[in-house]
Design a protein around this motif. Structure first.
Motif, PDB file in Angstrom:
ATOM      1  N   LYS A 171      11.098   9.303 -17.607  1.00  0.00           N
ATOM      2  CA  LYS A 171      10.294  10.281 -18.357  1.00  0.00           C
ATOM      3  C   LYS A 171       8.871   9.823 -18.678  1.00  0.00           C
ATOM      4  CE  LYS A 171      14.421  12.316 -20.356  1.00  0.00           C
ATOM      5  NZ  LYS A 171      15.172  12.591 -21.565  1.00  0.00           N
ATOM      6  N   SER A 172       8.389   8.797 -17.985  1.00  0.00           N
ATOM      7  CA  SER A 172       6.998   8.341 -18.139  1.00  0.00           C
ATOM      8  C   SER A 172       6.308   8.396 -16.789  1.00  0.00           C
ATOM      9  CB  SER A 172       6.950   6.907 -18.652  1.00  0.00           C
ATOM     10  OG  SER A 172       7.348   6.834 -19.983  1.00  0.00           O
ATOM     11  N   LYS A 173       5.078   8.897 -16.763  1.00  0.00           N
ATOM     12  CA  LYS A 173       4.312   8.941 -15.522  1.00  0.00           C
ATOM     13  C   LYS A 173       3.656   7.570 -15.341  1.00  0.00           C
ATOM     14  CE  LYS A 173       2.241  12.667 -14.084  1.00  0.00           C
ATOM     15  NZ  LYS A 173       1.277  13.766 -13.869  1.00  0.00           N
ATOM     16  N   ILE A 174       4.162   6.791 -14.378  1.00  0.00           N
ATOM     17  CA  ILE A 174       3.677   5.428 -14.188  1.00  0.00           C
ATOM     18  C   ILE A 174       2.391   5.407 -13.363  1.00  0.00           C
ATOM     19  CG2 ILE A 174       5.981   4.446 -14.398  1.00  0.00           C
ATOM     20  CD1 ILE A 174       5.935   3.960 -11.340  1.00  0.00           C
ATOM     21  N   ARG A 175       1.636   4.322 -13.527  1.00  0.00           N
ATOM     22  CA  ARG A 175       0.425   4.082 -12.734  1.00  0.00           C
ATOM     23  C   ARG A 175       0.621   2.755 -11.993  1.00  0.00           C
ATOM     24  NH1 ARG A 175      -1.816   5.327 -17.757  1.00  0.00           N
ATOM     25  NH2 ARG A 175      -2.718   3.270 -17.929  1.00  0.00           N
ATOM     26  N   VAL A 176       0.362   2.764 -10.712  1.00  0.00           N
ATOM     27  CA  VAL A 176       0.550   1.571  -9.880  1.00  0.00           C
ATOM     28  C   VAL A 176      -0.755   1.294  -9.151  1.00  0.00           C
ATOM     29  CG1 VAL A 176       1.926   0.495  -8.055  1.00  0.00           C
ATOM     30  CG2 VAL A 176       2.962   2.228  -9.526  1.00  0.00           C
ATOM     31  N   LYS A 177      -1.225   0.035  -9.212  1.00  0.00           N
ATOM     32  CA  LYS A 177      -2.432  -0.361  -8.494  1.00  0.00           C
ATOM     33  C   LYS A 177      -2.350  -1.854  -8.211  1.00  0.00           C
ATOM     34  CE  LYS A 177      -5.397  -1.539 -12.376  1.00  0.00           C
ATOM     35  NZ  LYS A 177      -6.740  -1.429 -12.904  1.00  0.00           N
ATOM     36  N   TYR A 178      -3.296  -2.337  -7.403  1.00  0.00           N
ATOM     37  CA  TYR A 178      -3.370  -3.763  -7.161  1.00  0.00           C
ATOM     38  C   TYR A 178      -3.795  -4.448  -8.449  1.00  0.00           C
ATOM     39  CZ  TYR A 178      -2.877  -3.133  -2.144  1.00  0.00           C
ATOM     40  OH  TYR A 178      -2.396  -2.814  -0.911  1.00  0.00           O
ATOM     41  N   ALA A 179      -3.180  -5.578  -8.753  1.00  0.00           N
ATOM     42  CA  ALA A 179      -3.537  -6.343  -9.954  1.00  0.00           C
ATOM     43  C   ALA A 179      -4.806  -7.130  -9.673  1.00  0.00           C
ATOM     44  CB  ALA A 179      -2.404  -7.288 -10.332  1.00  0.00           C
ATOM     45  N   ASP A 180      -5.679  -7.203 -10.659  1.00  0.00           N
ATOM     46  CA  ASP A 180      -6.885  -8.033 -10.536  1.00  0.00           C
ATOM     47  C   ASP A 180      -6.462  -9.496 -10.594  1.00  0.00           C
ATOM     48  OD1 ASP A 180      -8.448  -5.754 -10.503  1.00  0.00           O
ATOM     49  OD2 ASP A 180      -8.727  -5.771 -12.675  1.00  0.00           O
ATOM     50  N   GLU A 181      -6.897 -10.251  -9.632  1.00  0.00           N
ATOM     51  CA  GLU A 181      -6.521 -11.670  -9.588  1.00  0.00           C
ATOM     52  C   GLU A 181      -7.580 -12.519 -10.223  1.00  0.00           C
ATOM     53  OE1 GLU A 181      -3.721 -13.077  -8.023  1.00  0.00           O
ATOM     54  OE2 GLU A 181      -2.884 -11.196  -7.392  1.00  0.00           O
ATOM     55  N   ARG A 220       0.830  -1.207   0.000  1.00  0.00           N
ATOM     56  CA  ARG A 220       0.000   0.000   0.000  1.00  0.00           C
ATOM     57  C   ARG A 220       0.866   1.260   0.000  1.00  0.00           C
ATOM     58  NH1 ARG A 220      -3.649  -0.686   4.849  1.00  0.00           N
ATOM     59  NH2 ARG A 220      -2.992  -2.825   4.939  1.00  0.00           N
ATOM     60  N   GLY A 221       1.954   1.216   0.761  1.00  0.00           N
ATOM     61  CA  GLY A 221       2.885   2.351   0.795  1.00  0.00           C
ATOM     62  C   GLY A 221       3.543   2.584  -0.552  1.00  0.00           C
ATOM     63  N   ALA A 222       3.891   1.503  -1.239  1.00  0.00           N
ATOM     64  CA  ALA A 222       4.511   1.621  -2.563  1.00  0.00           C
ATOM     65  C   ALA A 222       3.525   2.229  -3.564  1.00  0.00           C
ATOM     66  CB  ALA A 222       4.993   0.258  -3.052  1.00  0.00           C
ATOM     67  N   ILE A 223       2.272   1.795  -3.505  1.00  0.00           N
ATOM     68  CA  ILE A 223       1.261   2.364  -4.404  1.00  0.00           C
ATOM     69  C   ILE A 223       1.122   3.862  -4.149  1.00  0.00           C
ATOM     70  CG2 ILE A 223      -1.208   2.443  -4.934  1.00  0.00           C
ATOM     71  CD1 ILE A 223      -1.257  -0.613  -4.470  1.00  0.00           C
ATOM     72  N   LYS A 224       0.987   4.222  -2.885  1.00  0.00           N
ATOM     73  CA  LYS A 224       0.810   5.629  -2.529  1.00  0.00           C
ATOM     74  C   LYS A 224       2.017   6.471  -2.951  1.00  0.00           C
ATOM     75  CE  LYS A 224      -0.510   8.584   1.319  1.00  0.00           C
ATOM     76  NZ  LYS A 224      -0.876   8.661   2.718  1.00  0.00           N
ATOM     77  N   ALA A 225       3.214   5.931  -2.755  1.00  0.00           N
ATOM     78  CA  ALA A 225       4.429   6.686  -3.058  1.00  0.00           C
ATOM     79  C   ALA A 225       4.755   6.749  -4.549  1.00  0.00           C
ATOM     80  CB  ALA A 225       5.612   6.076  -2.309  1.00  0.00           C
ATOM     81  N   LEU A 226       4.435   5.686  -5.303  1.00  0.00           N
ATOM     82  CA  LEU A 226       4.898   5.596  -6.688  1.00  0.00           C
ATOM     83  C   LEU A 226       3.854   5.889  -7.756  1.00  0.00           C
ATOM     84  CD1 LEU A 226       7.135   2.423  -6.283  1.00  0.00           C
ATOM     85  CD2 LEU A 226       7.868   4.818  -6.384  1.00  0.00           C
ATOM     86  N   ASN A 227       2.569   5.747  -7.426  1.00  0.00           N
ATOM     87  CA  ASN A 227       1.539   6.000  -8.424  1.00  0.00           C
ATOM     88  C   ASN A 227       1.614   7.455  -8.905  1.00  0.00           C
ATOM     89  OD1 ASN A 227      -0.752   5.238 -10.016  1.00  0.00           O
ATOM     90  ND2 ASN A 227      -2.045   6.369  -8.593  1.00  0.00           N
ATOM     91  N   GLN A 228       1.597   7.634 -10.225  1.00  0.00           N
ATOM     92  CA  GLN A 228       1.653   8.946 -10.869  1.00  0.00           C
ATOM     93  C   GLN A 228       3.014   9.641 -10.721  1.00  0.00           C
ATOM     94  OE1 GLN A 228      -0.882  10.200 -12.877  1.00  0.00           O
ATOM     95  NE2 GLN A 228      -1.795   8.189 -12.556  1.00  0.00           N
ATOM     96  N   THR A 229       4.075   8.876 -10.455  1.00  0.00           N
ATOM     97  CA  THR A 229       5.411   9.475 -10.408  1.00  0.00           C
ATOM     98  C   THR A 229       6.098   9.258 -11.753  1.00  0.00           C
ATOM     99  OG1 THR A 229       6.433   7.464  -9.502  1.00  0.00           O
ATOM    100  CG2 THR A 229       5.687   9.124  -7.921  1.00  0.00           C
ATOM    101  N   SER A 230       7.104  10.044 -12.012  1.00  0.00           N
ATOM    102  CA  SER A 230       7.834   9.965 -13.272  1.00  0.00           C
ATOM    103  C   SER A 230       9.023   9.019 -13.139  1.00  0.00           C
ATOM    104  CB  SER A 230       8.314  11.349 -13.682  1.00  0.00           C
ATOM    105  OG  SER A 230       8.956  11.301 -14.925  1.00  0.00           O
ATOM    106  N   VAL A 231       9.070   8.016 -14.036  1.00  0.00           N
ATOM    107  CA  VAL A 231      10.175   7.059 -14.080  1.00  0.00           C
ATOM    108  C   VAL A 231      10.618   6.980 -15.540  1.00  0.00           C
ATOM    109  CG1 VAL A 231      10.870   4.663 -13.719  1.00  0.00           C
ATOM    110  CG2 VAL A 231       9.260   5.740 -12.136  1.00  0.00           C
TER     111      VAL A 231
END
Length: 79
Positions: free
Chosen positions: A69-79, A56-67
């Motif tokens: 030169k691309s703005k990445i999206r991070v979420k839980y994967a649908d299982e 959860r901390g990784a999602i909060k910290a990394l979602n919509q950050t630039s890596v």
């Protein structure tokens, strides 16, 4: 928890992702999805982190950050 990382730059490697997510907790697996014909990244990956609080901390910290030169999206994967 299995996380889906989208909108990755073609230059981003599995090792880059592992390092990025390891800063937020333990990473058990990291799989960058590659095109079978070209061997190039398809622009998304799956990262598994066993600790729910760390994931959860990784999602909060990394979602919509630039890596790379691309703005990445991070979420839980649908299982």
């Amino acid at each position: 928890m299995k996380l889906l990382v989208r909108n990755l730059s073609r230059a981003t490697t599995e090792q880059d992702l592992r390092t990025l997510f390891a800063a937020h907790g333990k990473v058990t697996t990291c799989n960058l999805v590659l095109d079978k014909e070209t061997g190039l990244s398809k622009g998304f990956a799956f990262v598994e982190m066993p600790n729910d609080i760390e994931s959860r901390g990784a999602i909060k910290a990394l979602n919509q950050t630039s890596v790379d030169k691309s703005k990445i999206r991070v979420k839980y994967a649908d299982e």
